[in-house]
Write a protein that holds these residues in place. Structure first.
Motif, mmCIF file in Angstrom:
data_model
loop_
_atom_site.group_PDB
_atom_site.id
_atom_site.type_symbol
_atom_site.label_atom_id
_atom_site.label_comp_id
_atom_site.label_asym_id
_atom_site.label_seq_id
_atom_site.Cartn_x
_atom_site.Cartn_y
_atom_site.Cartn_z
ATOM 1 N N LEU A 192 10.955 -4.661 58.165
ATOM 2 C CA LEU A 192 11.815 -4.669 56.970
ATOM 3 C C LEU A 192 12.272 -3.270 56.589
ATOM 4 N N GLY A 193 11.796 -2.258 57.310
ATOM 5 C CA GLY A 193 12.239 -0.889 57.067
ATOM 6 C C GLY A 193 11.166 0.067 56.605
ATOM 7 N N ALA A 194 9.970 -0.421 56.284
ATOM 8 C CA ALA A 194 8.902 0.460 55.813
ATOM 9 C C ALA A 194 8.484 1.422 56.925
ATOM 10 N N ARG A 195 8.237 2.662 56.549
ATOM 11 C CA ARG A 195 7.815 3.667 57.514
ATOM 12 C C ARG A 195 6.599 4.474 57.045
ATOM 13 N N LYS A 196 6.400 4.609 55.747
ATOM 14 C CA LYS A 196 5.333 5.470 55.226
ATOM 15 C C LYS A 196 4.287 4.617 54.514
ATOM 16 N N PHE A 197 3.123 4.474 55.159
ATOM 17 C CA PHE A 197 2.086 3.559 54.696
ATOM 18 C C PHE A 197 0.886 4.336 54.160
ATOM 19 N N GLY A 198 0.587 4.166 52.888
ATOM 20 C CA GLY A 198 -0.606 4.736 52.293
ATOM 21 C C GLY A 198 -1.625 3.633 52.071
ATOM 22 N N LEU A 199 -2.649 3.597 52.906
ATOM 23 C CA LEU A 199 -3.632 2.510 52.847
ATOM 24 C C LEU A 199 -4.943 2.988 52.235
ATOM 25 N N MET A 200 -5.536 2.119 51.442
ATOM 26 C CA MET A 200 -6.881 2.333 50.923
ATOM 27 C C MET A 200 -7.800 1.349 51.631
ATOM 28 N N SER A 201 -8.834 1.859 52.294
ATOM 29 C CA SER A 201 -9.770 0.960 52.965
ATOM 30 C C SER A 201 -10.625 0.254 51.924
ATOM 31 N N CYS A 245 -27.849 -1.942 46.239
ATOM 32 C CA CYS A 245 -26.615 -2.345 46.908
ATOM 33 C C CYS A 245 -26.911 -3.462 47.902
ATOM 34 N N ALA A 246 -25.989 -4.416 48.008
ATOM 35 C CA ALA A 246 -26.136 -5.529 48.953
ATOM 36 C C ALA A 246 -25.767 -5.048 50.351
ATOM 37 N N LYS A 247 -26.768 -4.871 51.195
ATOM 38 C CA LYS A 247 -26.561 -4.259 52.506
ATOM 39 C C LYS A 247 -25.611 -5.063 53.390
ATOM 40 N N GLU A 248 -25.715 -6.384 53.375
ATOM 41 C CA GLU A 248 -24.879 -7.180 54.277
ATOM 42 C C GLU A 248 -23.394 -6.992 53.967
ATOM 43 N N LEU A 249 -23.055 -6.990 52.685
ATOM 44 C CA LEU A 249 -21.654 -6.765 52.308
ATOM 45 C C LEU A 249 -21.181 -5.404 52.786
ATOM 46 N N ASN A 250 -21.979 -4.376 52.522
ATOM 47 C CA ASN A 250 -21.569 -3.024 52.908
ATOM 48 C C ASN A 250 -21.509 -2.845 54.419
ATOM 49 N N ASP A 251 -22.372 -3.524 55.143
ATOM 50 C CA ASP A 251 -22.339 -3.432 56.608
ATOM 51 C C ASP A 251 -21.032 -4.002 57.165
ATOM 52 N N VAL A 252 -20.557 -5.092 56.583
ATOM 53 C CA VAL A 252 -19.292 -5.672 57.050
ATOM 54 C C VAL A 252 -18.127 -4.750 56.698
ATOM 55 N N VAL A 253 -18.164 -4.168 55.498
ATOM 56 C CA VAL A 253 -17.125 -3.203 55.111
ATOM 57 C C VAL A 253 -17.090 -2.048 56.106
ATOM 58 N N SER A 254 -18.250 -1.496 56.416
ATOM 59 C CA SER A 254 -18.325 -0.373 57.357
ATOM 60 C C SER A 254 -17.805 -0.761 58.736
ATOM 61 N N ALA A 255 -18.094 -1.985 59.153
ATOM 62 C CA ALA A 255 -17.676 -2.437 60.485
ATOM 63 C C ALA A 255 -16.165 -2.552 60.605
ATOM 64 N N PHE A 256 -15.473 -2.712 59.478
ATOM 65 C CA PHE A 256 -14.020 -2.906 59.526
ATOM 66 C C PHE A 256 -13.250 -1.590 59.542
ATOM 67 N N TYR A 302 -14.704 3.645 51.111
ATOM 68 C CA TYR A 302 -16.151 3.503 51.236
ATOM 69 C C TYR A 302 -16.836 4.859 51.052
ATOM 70 N N ASN A 303 -16.390 5.851 51.815
ATOM 71 C CA ASN A 303 -17.001 7.179 51.716
ATOM 72 C C ASN A 303 -16.792 7.798 50.345
ATOM 73 N N MET A 304 -15.592 7.617 49.800
ATOM 74 C CA MET A 304 -15.297 8.175 48.490
ATOM 75 C C MET A 304 -16.233 7.611 47.431
ATOM 76 N N SER A 305 -16.390 6.289 47.445
ATOM 77 C CA SER A 305 -17.224 5.637 46.433
ATOM 78 C C SER A 305 -18.695 5.982 46.617
ATOM 79 N N MET A 306 -19.173 5.968 47.862
ATOM 80 C CA MET A 306 -20.578 6.260 48.106
ATOM 81 C C MET A 306 -20.929 7.696 47.746
ATOM 82 N N SER A 307 -19.985 8.609 47.915
ATOM 83 C CA SER A 307 -20.256 9.999 47.543
ATOM 84 C C SER A 307 -20.496 10.117 46.042
ATOM 85 N N VAL A 308 -19.762 9.309 45.255
ATOM 86 C CA VAL A 308 -19.947 9.322 43.805
ATOM 87 C C VAL A 308 -21.254 8.619 43.422
ATOM 88 N N ILE A 309 -21.548 7.509 44.097
ATOM 89 C CA ILE A 309 -22.761 6.755 43.787
ATOM 90 C C ILE A 309 -24.013 7.572 44.126
#
Length: 358
Positions: free
Chosen positions: A208-217, A235-246, A272-279
């Motif tokens: 559709l014409g998009a070229r500049k993508f700013g993504l937040m994981s 923290c719920a390890k299983e949830l975070n493990d799936v997040v990390s895997a993606f 993920y890294n941004m939030s964990m650094s604050v936590i």
């Protein structure tokens, strides 16, 4: 409805063309879930993911509950404000349709399509949240906007505007929560599937014409207050493990697209890294990085965030606003890292500001 939009656009061609020509860079278009939703779901019938009620918006100007999943501004607002040209996020697409007198001018200055509860896979969470606007449907809405912009400005100028625009995306948390609760397949197959679906969505936007993508994981959703409430305060390890895997497949996908699609540029924020650094190492000002400011109930776990429920007196002390979402203070901190950060552990290969100017 499309005919109505086109007629409105043609009626003010001269004014709108002048506005577009005055832009040094293109507008900003925003896609995703509740992290970036600025009121889309207010306009969706049969939607249970609506927060147009107190205490949401308690710190927004005039304490208005706009539909943002926040005490005030959310990441969509804080990011675009730092990028320049905006005081807050562009308005929701559905709000523009409902108040079409400003439609043309607003289309040329950006649109927010994000919908709380949206996922990469259409239909995820429907049984719990009712109707929401999936990422697939958000891109279809953008196709309508893109068509009207090129009709208004002409094919050449319209495409230049679209290609010069920035596309901010945050989605995937709802897919992962659905996977963890249902386990329909193996983790490897799940990650491969959602990566392939993400690729389709990005290619559709590119076409559709998009070229500049700013993504937040995806952030560490296993550390949000509701997840901690079901994990004994940790923290719920299983949830975070799936997040990390993606994260790694997503980064690889973006590298591949940038090498195979002409003009494709991206910035990937590692939420993920941004939030964990604050936590793990709270910066000055954040005194509570575990509990919800609104709806926290130490005796009964997590309550809904609404009037007459618990509301912390100092919202800027909290990383989390409610059971799932960041506070305005957290959104401002994240935006500064995404827009101006230089640490590749937090944003790569360039930051959002550099992408915006690319």
């Amino acid at each position: 409805m499309l005919l109505k939009i086109c007629l409105l656009l043609f009626s003010v061609t001269t004014i709108a063309t002048k506005d577009a020509a005055s832009e040094t860079v293109g507008p900003i278009f925003i896609f995703g879930d509740s992290i970036l939703d600025v009121g889309t779901n207010n306009y969706v019938k049969n939607c249970k993911a609506q927060v147009n009620r107190p205490y949401y918006g308690v710190d927004y100007p005039h304490s208005i509950a706009t539909g943002r999943f926040s005490n005030g501004l959310n990441p969509a607002d804080t990011i675009v404000a730092l990028l320049g040209g905006y005081e807050e996020s562009p308005p929701p697409f559905l709000a523009l349709l409902a108040h079409s007198s400003n439609l043309t001018r607003d289309l040329l200055h950006g649109v927010n399509f994000a919908s709380g509860g949206a996922a990469l896979v259409k239909g995820i969470g429907k049984q719990v949240l009712g109707d929401v606007i999936s990422l697939e449907e958000q891109i279809q809405q953008f196709a309508t906007v893109q068509g009207n912009i090129t009709t208004l400005l002409g094919e050449s100028k319209g495409q230049l505007l679209i290609q010069g625009s920035m596309y901010i995306i945050c989605v995937g948390s709802n897919d992962i929560m659905n996977y963890v609760f249902t386990h329909p397949t193996t983790l490897e197959v799940f990650i491969a599937n959602i990566t392939a679906i993400y690729a389709i969505h990005l290619k559709n936007l590119y076409d559709l014409g998009a070229r500049k993508f700013g993504l937040m994981s995806i952030p560490p959703i296993g550390c949000c207050p509701i997840a901690r409430a079901f994990s004994g305060g940790e923290c719920a390890k299983e949830l975070n493990d799936v997040v990390s895997a993606f994260y790694t497949p997503l980064e690889s996908l973006l590298k591949n697209l940038s090498s195979t699609l002409e003009g494709f540029k991206y910035s990937l924020g590692n939420s993920y890294n941004m939030s964990m650094s604050v936590i793990e190492n709270p910066p000055p000002g954040f005194k509570d990085v575990k509990t919800a400011c609104c709806g926290n109930n130490p005796l009964a776990g997590i309550d809904d965030c609404k009037a007459q429920r618990y509301l912390c007196p100092k919202r800027d002390d909290h990383l989390f606003w409610d059971a799932f979402h960041p506070s305005e203070a957290a959104s401002k901190l994240a935006a500064r890292v995404l827009v101006f950060g230089e640490d590749p552990d937090f944003v790569t290969p360039i930051n959002f500001s550099t992408l915006r100017k690319a």
